[in-house]
Design a protein around this motif. Sequence first.
Motif, PDB file in Angstrom:
ATOM      1  N   ALA B 189      -7.808   8.469  -4.282  1.00 49.25           N
ATOM      2  CA  ALA B 189      -8.270   9.815  -3.900  1.00 49.25           C
ATOM      3  C   ALA B 189      -9.186   9.725  -2.677  1.00 49.25           C
ATOM      4  O   ALA B 189     -10.108   8.907  -2.634  1.00 49.25           O
ATOM      5  N   VAL B 190      -8.887  10.577  -1.677  1.00 54.65           N
ATOM      6  CA  VAL B 190      -9.802  10.717  -0.538  1.00 54.65           C
ATOM      7  C   VAL B 190     -10.639  11.953  -0.852  1.00 54.65           C
ATOM      8  O   VAL B 190     -10.191  13.084  -0.670  1.00 54.65           O
ATOM      9  N   THR B 191     -11.818  11.735  -1.389  1.00 56.28           N
ATOM     10  CA  THR B 191     -12.667  12.840  -1.830  1.00 56.28           C
ATOM     11  C   THR B 191     -14.008  12.758  -1.120  1.00 56.28           C
ATOM     12  O   THR B 191     -14.605  11.688  -1.021  1.00 56.28           O
ATOM     13  N   ALA B 192     -14.434  13.918  -0.662  1.00 55.17           N
ATOM     14  CA  ALA B 192     -15.764  14.008  -0.058  1.00 55.17           C
ATOM     15  C   ALA B 192     -16.532  15.074  -0.807  1.00 55.17           C
ATOM     16  O   ALA B 192     -15.953  16.066  -1.260  1.00 55.17           O
ATOM     17  N   GLY B 193     -17.819  14.873  -0.974  1.00 53.91           N
ATOM     18  CA  GLY B 193     -18.642  15.852  -1.674  1.00 53.91           C
ATOM     19  C   GLY B 193     -19.835  16.227  -0.839  1.00 53.91           C
ATOM     20  O   GLY B 193     -20.420  15.381  -0.148  1.00 53.91           O
ATOM     21  N   THR B 194     -20.177  17.495  -0.903  1.00 54.43           N
ATOM     22  CA  THR B 194     -21.357  17.941  -0.170  1.00 54.43           C
ATOM     23  C   THR B 194     -21.976  19.100  -0.949  1.00 54.43           C
ATOM     24  O   THR B 194     -21.526  19.422  -2.052  1.00 54.43           O
TER      25      THR B 194
END
Lengths: 232, 393
Positions: B189-194
């Motif tokens: 998974a290419v996941t980014a969180g902000t």
Amino acid sequence: MTDGPNGAVVSAVGVSRAFSMPAGPVVAVRDVTLTIAPGEHTAIRGPSGCGKSTLLHILGCVDAPTSGSLIFDGRDVAGLSDRARSLLRLRHIGFVFQRFFLLPMLTAAENVELPQAEAGVAKAERRHRSLELLDYVGLGARAGHRPSQLSGGEMQRVAIARALANQPRLLLADEPTGELDQVTGEHVAALLDRVNADGTALVVVTHDLALAGRARRVLTMRDGRIEDEARQ
Amino acid sequence: MRAPLAFAWRSLVRQPARAALAILGVAAVGALLLDMLLLSEGLVLSMRELLDRMGFDIRVTAVEALPGSGPDLTDAPAAAAAIAALPGVRAVRTIRSEGVELWTDTVHSGGIFLGVGGEPAQLWTILRGRDLAAGPELVISEYAADLLHLEPGDTVTVRASCDGGPEAPPPATFRVAGIVELPFDTPDAVTAGTTLASLEAACGVTGGIADFLAVASTGDADAAAARIRAARPDLRVFTNDEMIGLVQQGGFTYFRQISTVLTAVTVSFALLLITVLLTVSVNQRLAEVAALRALGFSRRRVVLDVLCESALIIGLGGALSLPLGLLLASWLDTILKRMPAIPAQIHFFVLEPQALAAHAALLAATALVAAVYPMQIVARLPIAATLRNEVIS
């Protein structure tokens, strides 16, 4: 346990034993009346199929007569539960079989211990008694040997020691020399004589005239009946 | 020696090869049985563990659907504020996920962009670096970090595309605060969180929409959920227990059904194996048993010997089946986790006391039932006839 009313260890009164077969019932024992007194030495002989072993099994409470009654130490065996009959055999009857039936995975001493263990004898006591019995049958030095390491005669002597383990009043032997050569059979017969001389009532079923001749009382069976009784 | 177990042991080992084969057979069958039991509840337990690990015990959605799978909450900030004010509620987070493109000077990839309203985010575990601070920062999954060659402190260009926002919002630059592990991420998974605010800014939208709300109660999730339902009857509220119930309705029952069928098959196989072995063993020593009975052994005792033999085979095989089963479960888990869209931290086989207890109970029942027929043979053995037959034979 005390003797029966007539002083007998075991009395068979008019016992018969029939087996159901496809071709019709076969009567192995017919109307036999017999009393075994304490310390008595009896041989039962006769041709194959005459009912000797069946009578022995009835006297030993492993088979039940189809008619008649069996009185052991004054008690009618027919009225006993399976458990009570097992206890009676365990404490008062010893069996010696033609084929020994020693347990191959146990040593000679352990085989002798087995009935004592079943009777609840403490471990140290039964170990001591087993060694004593093996000494008695001349196998003290072979206590740790397994049946596969013993000769036929030695196995039968261990089987006799096992039969004596709980000090029975009656020892029943079914063709005890049947699997042995003549010399070895003689040794086993002498040992049985000694057991009897030491006070145990002995009933031996045999084809062997010499073995039967050692008994003070010889019963000859034919067609399920006691045909002849001789006392020596 | 008097103890029936010790006697049964001696009986068993008189045929060492047969005993070894029996024990190994039970070990193999027991291992399969254990795996089936672990599989029957494994996914559910694993899912439950992941839900619990996140620290939120209630989810609030717009409709009766799993979070993220239904329509958005349209007044998320107001709902979050109202729920946060309720007694029994410790924290509320607003969760929104959108599509994103991430690129550095050399690498470009699409992925998922998570926006979390409320601090701290608590949705991820920091592996390297730190959690989000002020400004345009993001955290990324380990796989994304490897793919984009990013480390904490690096910058990455982001183009988020949100529902209701412009189709091509201008790219924004974010600083990577940390590399994180997200509980429901797949291995690739290419996941980014902000923060939710940063996600909305990147999308060029104003606040108000969320996929769901994650709520942490002060301890009594059911009571807190009831209060939320009373305060906002227009929303759907799920405790973790209810979430698991929804998940089970939604297809996880396949594993339970498969494992039930295979459990029945493996138990039947064990039953037949032990019954056959014991029956053969008993039939080979009928004369010995008859001799023991003639010597005064009770029927109960000789029957108990057979039962103890069965118990020994099953007991030893069963004990051996535990490490074997766990090893096999680990291998099968690795294979099953290669299926697409399976979160990296989900396990199909989960060891838990209940499965071990069921394993032991099933094996004990098998030992008992497998011994019934050979015990019957011994119990009904005619002593005199058996001795007579032995001599004739």
